[in-house]
Motif scaffolding. Sequence first.
Motif, PDB file in Angstrom:
ATOM      1  N   PRO A  14      69.030  85.392  97.020  1.00 42.51           N
ATOM      2  CA  PRO A  14      70.419  85.964  96.915  1.00 42.51           C
ATOM      3  C   PRO A  14      71.153  84.457  96.500  1.00 42.51           C
ATOM      4  N   GLY A  15      71.829  84.634  95.414  1.00 45.05           N
ATOM      5  CA  GLY A  15      72.534  83.350  94.938  1.00 45.05           C
ATOM      6  C   GLY A  15      71.881  82.284  94.089  1.00 45.05           C
ATOM      7  N   ASP A  16      70.362  82.459  93.814  1.00 49.49           N
ATOM      8  CA  ASP A  16      69.516  81.967  93.097  1.00 49.49           C
ATOM      9  C   ASP A  16      69.616  82.740  91.748  1.00 49.49           C
ATOM     10  N   ASN A  17      70.253  81.979  90.702  1.00 57.34           N
ATOM     11  CA  ASN A  17      70.221  82.647  89.508  1.00 57.34           C
ATOM     12  C   ASN A  17      69.567  81.867  88.254  1.00 57.34           C
ATOM     13  N   ALA A  18      68.724  80.917  88.604  1.00 55.65           N
ATOM     14  CA  ALA A  18      67.882  80.033  87.946  1.00 55.65           C
ATOM     15  C   ALA A  18      66.395  81.020  87.795  1.00 55.65           C
ATOM     16  N   ALA A  19      66.033  81.517  86.595  1.00 58.27           N
ATOM     17  CA  ALA A  19      64.757  81.979  86.452  1.00 58.27           C
ATOM     18  C   ALA A  19      63.810  80.839  86.543  1.00 58.27           C
ATOM     19  N   PRO A  20      62.499  80.964  86.896  1.00 59.24           N
ATOM     20  CA  PRO A  20      61.533  80.026  86.552  1.00 59.24           C
ATOM     21  C   PRO A  20      61.249  79.884  85.103  1.00 59.24           C
ATOM     22  N   LEU A  21      61.050  78.642  84.879  1.00 56.15           N
ATOM     23  CA  LEU A  21      60.396  78.239  83.313  1.00 56.15           C
ATOM     24  C   LEU A  21      58.970  78.143  83.285  1.00 56.15           C
ATOM     25  N   THR A  22      58.526  78.535  82.206  1.00 51.84           N
ATOM     26  CA  THR A  22      57.316  78.392  81.765  1.00 51.84           C
ATOM     27  C   THR A  22      56.842  76.890  81.465  1.00 51.84           C
ATOM     28  N   VAL A  23      55.567  76.625  81.480  1.00 50.26           N
ATOM     29  CA  VAL A  23      55.272  75.103  81.133  1.00 50.26           C
ATOM     30  C   VAL A  23      55.533  74.873  79.873  1.00 50.26           C
ATOM     31  N   SER A  24      55.264  75.736  78.804  1.00 53.48           N
ATOM     32  CA  SER A  24      55.802  75.436  77.500  1.00 53.48           C
ATOM     33  C   SER A  24      57.266  75.214  77.193  1.00 53.48           C
ATOM     34  N   GLU A  25      58.048  76.095  78.116  1.00 52.99           N
ATOM     35  CA  GLU A  25      59.439  75.928  77.792  1.00 52.99           C
ATOM     36  C   GLU A  25      60.029  74.735  78.497  1.00 52.99           C
TER      37      GLU A  25
END
Length: 453
Positions: A14-25
């Motif tokens: 809850p409160g974490d709105n940063a989705a995980p990034l891929t390595v390529s991203e």
Amino acid sequence: MSVDMPRLVAETTPGDNAAPLTVSELSGRLKRVVEGAFGHVRLRGEISGYKRAASGHAYLALKDDGALIDAVIWKGSFSSIAFAPQDGVEVIATGRLTTYPGRSKYQLVIERLELAGEGALMALLEKLKAKLAAEGLFAPERKRPLPFLPGVIGVVTSPTGAVIRDILHRLADRFPSHVLLWPVAVQGEGAAAQIAAAVRGFDALPPGGAVPRPDLVIVARGGGSIEDLWAFNEEVVVRAIAACSIPVISAVGHETDTSLADHAADRRAPTPTAAAEMAVPVRAELIAAVDGMGVRAERATRRQLARGQERLALIARLLPRRDALLGPQRQRLDEAGARLDRALDARVLRARTQADRAAVLLRPQLLVRQLAAARERLDRVARLLEAVNPDALLKRGYARVSARSGAVVTSAQAARAAGLLTLHFGDGTVGAKVERTGAKGYEGDKPEQPSLL
């Protein structure tokens, strides 16, 4: 109070709105940030690990005392570099920074590469000079003598500069020659490749071809800074000059300028004009020298002739006089002539005596008497032959018996052995056969009787 416990499966907090990034991203974001912040950089450093791939791209690293960064020179940018990169050379590289996601690293894409001052340039020059010298390209024993009077001279230089005009003018003053110009760029991009290709081109001309093969090649350029003359320090030019089978004069810059091409050439000229002076002698001086040698040869011949006459006169004075030298021979000749006259007289006298004797023997009376005596001797011999001729008795009733073989039969035993006989009479011959006779054929031992055939 709650305590975060380790989880096996990731869950959204809850409160974490940063989705995980891929390595390529993430790699892409880093690439955009780096290229945006360092889109144009100039970097000073020392080349390390330089190598050029078969594709034409070059890979290296730039380093200083505290750090190192990888760099790449793409094939399209490599042709704009004015020198051959080498390890240990300090340079200033201009380009842009980028990342290489495949290896999680960043590198400098070099678009322009320059030496970091004249110190770096001289260091590069000395390093290349030591390398080529170690291969023996500058060895004195490789230097060949220049032809005394080349029929064709090849010149490698710019077609529009003052250098070619100076060379042609100097050659025309000294000894007009057939000159072939191979036009090249003498500085800037591609100059080294053109110069090397020109030297190799002259060397490849076949003797007796449509384009005459030079007897001497002059590689020339006017003065300038070390950067202006750098093409003549390039390895490709030095190797082309060293490999040329035609003697080469290097005339690059002014008297104080020295290039690696000077070390590789068979002769170094301080200026292009001096190269023309080295190439050919002065025609007027040659003519004067030939004339002078002719005069000296004539004088030497006259002196030799005069000395020979003097020696001949001295020798002539030492020789005896002609009369004294030939007197004994003349006396012997006279004596021999006198003996010859006497001998001829004696020989004629003997011949005359012999002729007189022969004439006496040839008188007619003497010849008649000699002929009668000879005829009398011949008659006596004829009578003697007639007396001893066995056939003469046949005219008196006798007969001569012979076998059919022609052998004379003188006994009865020989007649029985012969069987067939020939009886010779005075008027001819008769054949006979030996037979036994008796009252009834054969009687007792009566002797055989010949019967005529």
